[in-house]
Design a protein around this motif. Structure first.
Motif, mmCIF file in Angstrom:
data_model
loop_
_atom_site.group_PDB
_atom_site.id
_atom_site.type_symbol
_atom_site.label_atom_id
_atom_site.label_comp_id
_atom_site.label_asym_id
_atom_site.label_seq_id
_atom_site.Cartn_x
_atom_site.Cartn_y
_atom_site.Cartn_z
ATOM 1 N N GLY A 140 0.664 -1.311 -0.005
ATOM 2 C CA GLY A 140 0.170 0.159 0.266
ATOM 3 C C GLY A 140 1.151 1.429 -0.267
ATOM 4 O O GLY A 140 0.300 2.971 0.094
ATOM 5 N N ARG A 141 2.033 1.336 -0.226
ATOM 6 C CA ARG A 141 3.246 2.312 -0.036
ATOM 7 C C ARG A 141 3.243 3.187 -1.787
ATOM 8 O O ARG A 141 3.877 4.423 -1.483
ATOM 9 C CB ARG A 141 3.904 2.361 0.209
ATOM 10 C CG ARG A 141 4.400 1.109 1.739
ATOM 11 C CD ARG A 141 5.918 1.831 2.230
ATOM 12 N NE ARG A 141 6.275 1.695 1.561
ATOM 13 C CZ ARG A 141 7.131 -0.639 1.829
ATOM 14 N NH1 ARG A 141 6.361 -1.165 2.395
ATOM 15 N NH2 ARG A 141 7.559 -0.948 1.154
ATOM 16 N N SER A 142 2.509 2.352 -2.785
ATOM 17 C CA SER A 142 2.933 3.459 -3.910
ATOM 18 C C SER A 142 2.054 4.341 -3.976
ATOM 19 O O SER A 142 0.582 3.609 -3.927
ATOM 20 C CB SER A 142 2.430 1.876 -4.924
ATOM 21 O OG SER A 142 2.366 2.869 -6.714
ATOM 22 N N ALA A 143 2.122 5.416 -4.878
ATOM 23 C CA ALA A 143 1.566 6.444 -5.261
ATOM 24 C C ALA A 143 0.571 6.010 -5.830
ATOM 25 O O ALA A 143 -0.519 7.475 -6.742
ATOM 26 C CB ALA A 143 2.276 8.198 -5.196
ATOM 27 N N HIS A 144 1.063 4.859 -7.419
ATOM 28 C CA HIS A 144 0.320 5.254 -8.113
ATOM 29 C C HIS A 144 -0.818 4.088 -8.654
ATOM 30 O O HIS A 144 -1.348 3.572 -9.186
ATOM 31 C CB HIS A 144 1.608 4.802 -9.733
ATOM 32 C CG HIS A 144 1.936 6.325 -9.414
ATOM 33 N ND1 HIS A 144 2.538 7.480 -9.411
ATOM 34 C CD2 HIS A 144 3.535 6.492 -8.791
ATOM 35 C CE1 HIS A 144 3.412 8.122 -9.602
ATOM 36 N NE2 HIS A 144 4.514 6.991 -9.286
ATOM 37 N N PHE A 145 -0.160 2.885 -7.823
ATOM 38 C CA PHE A 145 -0.877 1.180 -8.267
ATOM 39 C C PHE A 145 -1.287 0.837 -7.007
ATOM 40 O O PHE A 145 -0.616 1.261 -5.824
ATOM 41 C CB PHE A 145 -0.061 0.187 -8.648
ATOM 42 C CG PHE A 145 0.179 0.990 -10.253
ATOM 43 C CD1 PHE A 145 -1.252 0.799 -11.770
ATOM 44 C CD2 PHE A 145 1.405 1.857 -10.431
ATOM 45 C CE1 PHE A 145 -0.620 0.974 -12.923
ATOM 46 C CE2 PHE A 145 1.701 2.055 -11.847
ATOM 47 C CZ PHE A 145 0.920 2.472 -13.227
ATOM 48 N N THR A 146 -2.370 0.461 -7.777
ATOM 49 C CA THR A 146 -2.830 -1.296 -6.848
ATOM 50 C C THR A 146 -2.646 -2.416 -6.871
ATOM 51 O O THR A 146 -2.918 -2.977 -7.891
ATOM 52 C CB THR A 146 -4.022 -1.273 -5.464
ATOM 53 O OG1 THR A 146 -5.168 -0.879 -6.686
ATOM 54 C CG2 THR A 146 -4.310 0.477 -4.668
ATOM 55 N N VAL A 147 -2.121 -3.569 -5.623
ATOM 56 C CA VAL A 147 -2.226 -4.862 -6.632
ATOM 57 C C VAL A 147 -3.332 -5.831 -5.766
ATOM 58 O O VAL A 147 -3.559 -6.232 -4.951
ATOM 59 C CB VAL A 147 -0.686 -5.520 -6.229
ATOM 60 C CG1 VAL A 147 -0.515 -6.938 -7.294
ATOM 61 C CG2 VAL A 147 0.485 -4.995 -6.716
ATOM 62 N N ASP A 151 -6.509 -4.653 -17.468
ATOM 63 C CA ASP A 151 -7.603 -4.914 -18.057
ATOM 64 C C ASP A 151 -8.201 -5.932 -17.057
ATOM 65 O O ASP A 151 -8.750 -6.690 -17.017
ATOM 66 C CB ASP A 151 -7.128 -5.257 -19.186
ATOM 67 C CG ASP A 151 -6.439 -4.238 -20.866
ATOM 68 O OD1 ASP A 151 -7.087 -3.114 -19.509
ATOM 69 O OD2 ASP A 151 -6.497 -4.160 -21.330
ATOM 70 N N SER A 152 -6.640 -6.695 -16.719
ATOM 71 C CA SER A 152 -7.335 -8.002 -16.114
ATOM 72 C C SER A 152 -7.560 -8.131 -14.612
ATOM 73 O O SER A 152 -8.138 -7.930 -13.643
ATOM 74 C CB SER A 152 -5.972 -9.415 -15.702
ATOM 75 O OG SER A 152 -5.339 -8.974 -15.428
ATOM 76 N N GLY A 153 -6.937 -6.438 -13.639
ATOM 77 C CA GLY A 153 -7.569 -6.403 -12.634
ATOM 78 C C GLY A 153 -6.480 -7.051 -11.845
ATOM 79 O O GLY A 153 -6.623 -6.344 -10.448
ATOM 80 N N VAL A 154 -5.202 -7.396 -12.168
ATOM 81 C CA VAL A 154 -4.639 -7.677 -11.014
ATOM 82 C C VAL A 154 -4.166 -6.224 -10.704
ATOM 83 O O VAL A 154 -3.530 -5.917 -9.588
ATOM 84 C CB VAL A 154 -3.418 -8.332 -12.018
ATOM 85 C CG1 VAL A 154 -2.333 -8.424 -10.794
ATOM 86 C CG2 VAL A 154 -3.818 -9.917 -12.304
ATOM 87 N N LEU A 155 -3.637 -5.360 -10.732
ATOM 88 C CA LEU A 155 -3.193 -3.674 -11.160
ATOM 89 C C LEU A 155 -4.158 -3.302 -11.932
ATOM 90 O O LEU A 155 -5.137 -3.462 -12.184
ATOM 91 C CB LEU A 155 -1.660 -3.530 -12.001
ATOM 92 C CG LEU A 155 -0.113 -4.446 -11.779
ATOM 93 C CD1 LEU A 155 0.224 -3.805 -12.714
ATOM 94 C CD2 LEU A 155 -0.245 -3.588 -10.790
ATOM 95 N N ALA A 156 -4.221 -1.828 -10.807
ATOM 96 C CA ALA A 156 -5.987 -0.780 -10.596
ATOM 97 C C ALA A 156 -4.535 0.622 -9.808
ATOM 98 O O ALA A 156 -3.891 0.806 -9.759
ATOM 99 C CB ALA A 156 -6.940 -1.104 -9.913
ATOM 100 N N THR A 157 -5.498 1.319 -11.021
ATOM 101 C CA THR A 157 -4.447 2.790 -11.186
ATOM 102 C C THR A 157 -4.997 3.391 -9.340
ATOM 103 O O THR A 157 -6.082 3.292 -9.419
ATOM 104 C CB THR A 157 -4.284 3.706 -12.665
ATOM 105 O OG1 THR A 157 -5.802 3.149 -12.597
ATOM 106 C CG2 THR A 157 -3.391 3.052 -13.617
#
Length: 402
Positions: A30-37, A315-321
């Motif tokens: 949760g420390r990324s300013a850009h993405f969640t996993v 697109d698969s939702g593994v990554l979200a912005t």
């Protein structure tokens, strides 16, 4: 620190993986300013990639992900046509010619844009995107566009590349006002710089051909490591990349700044990728193998961090912005957001690859085959279903990264 220490460290795929892994750990916490996993989506991606791989290669005899797959677009063996045109030459010269073609074609391979296509002479087939660029490059090669010798058209050499201009390249690739090719000037600049690099290193390129990499890396031996090929490409071709990214005045190529990437000395804050150089390395495996040279250490190469593999994860939702408006923004290659997206792609595909191999029942399947089976095609499939083939993010490119 010596002047070569920084760039040398950033040319290691182990260092690419370490730094990409650090960013993935940060995003997961949760420390990324850009993405969640979202790790709960990984199983769905593994099933989708595995299913698509079986669809494309039912016998699971999966070739390497390389430029040669695009050269074979439409099920046509254009490499066999090249060999027929070459006639009776020895294995080493055949390898040099294949490397000539591969190097030139990879350097011309980047996002083509939505409006460009190539109508292949003789077949009447129309190709777009990477396949179109590959097929167009083959026919330009057949026509001697990259050779400085009319007597020896089937080659790429420094003299031929210096004769190239945008008009000649536009004609070869069928570019018109209605079929523009994104990043043409950037590609032409790379080819011109390639000519300069080869001319400056007559100890390696005695006749000015990229195919002489075969001899330089050890084509006369029975065993070559994949990272040896990559290292040679990074050492010799570093000056061809138009990026201004440098350490101690030495060009870094496909390396970009990220505040949360850490390393020793001058390398602190730099995230390396070397996507095109690794794409080229993958594409040189077959010319070496065809000449009887066994290339080991394939596992050293990383996934290719570009918009198909990266798009699969978004697109698969593994990554979200983290920013819901990111897809509506226009990004530069060096933006930290894009740098992190690419790094997470490298790290996550390292995790996905063995899961796909296990799902297919082929443990130990090389990453190069998982990419081909595989993740790149899955990213394209998602893009076709969701956006008519367009990538999930809009990135301004000069044609040398994406």
């Amino acid at each position: 620190m010596g002047t070569l220490d920084g760039p040398a460290a950033l040319r290691s795929t182990a260092e690419i993986r370490r730094r990409a892994g650090d960013l993935l750990t940060s995003a997961r916490s949760g420390r990324s300013a850009h993405f969640t996993v979202d790790d709960s989506r990984i199983g769905t991606v593994v099933e989708f990639v595995s299913s698509l791989t079986r669809e494309r290669y039912p016998d699971l005899d999966i070739p390497f992900h390389s430029r040669w797959r695009h050269v074979e677009a439409g099920g046509i063996d254009r490499r066999a046509e090249l060999d027929a045109r070459l006639g009776d030459v020895d294995a080493a010269e055949r390898a040099r010619t294949h490397i000539d073609l591969a190097v030139m074609s990879v350097l011309l391979d980047a996002g083509a844009g939505a409006d460009w296509y190539f109508d292949e002479p003789g077949t009447g087939l129309r190709f777009t995107r990477s396949e179109g660029l590959a097929v167009a490059s083959v026919h330009a090669f057949f026509g001697g566009v990259f050779s400085g010798s009319q007597e020896k058209p089937l080659r790429v050499d420094a003299e031929g590349l210096r004769l190239l201009d945008s008009a000649r390249l536009s004609t070869a690739f069928g570019i018109t006002e209605t079929t523009p090719l994104v990043g043409l000037d950037g590609r032409l600049q790379v080819l011109t710089r390639l000519a300069d690099v080869m001319a400056a290193r007559p100890d390696v390129f005695s006749t000015g051909r990229p195919g002489e990499l075969f001899d330089h890396v050890g084509g006369g031996t029975r065993d070559v490591r994949a990272h040896d090929i990559l290292t040679a490409l990074l050492d010799l071709f570093a000056p061809i990349w138009p990026s201004d990214n440098r350490i101690h005045g030495i060009a870094l190529g496909d390396c970009w700044r990220h505040r949360d990437v850490h390393g020793p000395g001058a390398t602190d804050g730099w995230m390396p990728f070397h996507k095109l150089s690794q794409w080229l390395t993958y594409s040189l495996l077959e010319p070496f193998a065809a000449a009887g040279v066994e290339v080991g250490g394939l596992e050293d190469l990383t996934a290719l961090p570009e918009y198909r593999n990266g798009g699969l994860l978004l697109d698969s939702g593994v990554l979200a912005t983290a920013n819901p408006d990111a897809a509506q923004s226009v990004w530069a290659v060096g933006d930290e957001f894009v740098v992190e997206w690419r790094a997470l792609t490298v790290a996550l595909l390292d995790e996905l690859a063995p899961l796909v191999a296990a799902e297919l029942g082929v443990p130990g399947l090389p990453l190069a085959c998982v990419l081909e089976g595989g993740t790149w095609a899955a990213g394209r499939r998602y893009a076709a279903q969701l956006r008519g083939g367009l990538p999930p993010l809009t990135i301004v490119s000069d044609g040398t990264v994406f």
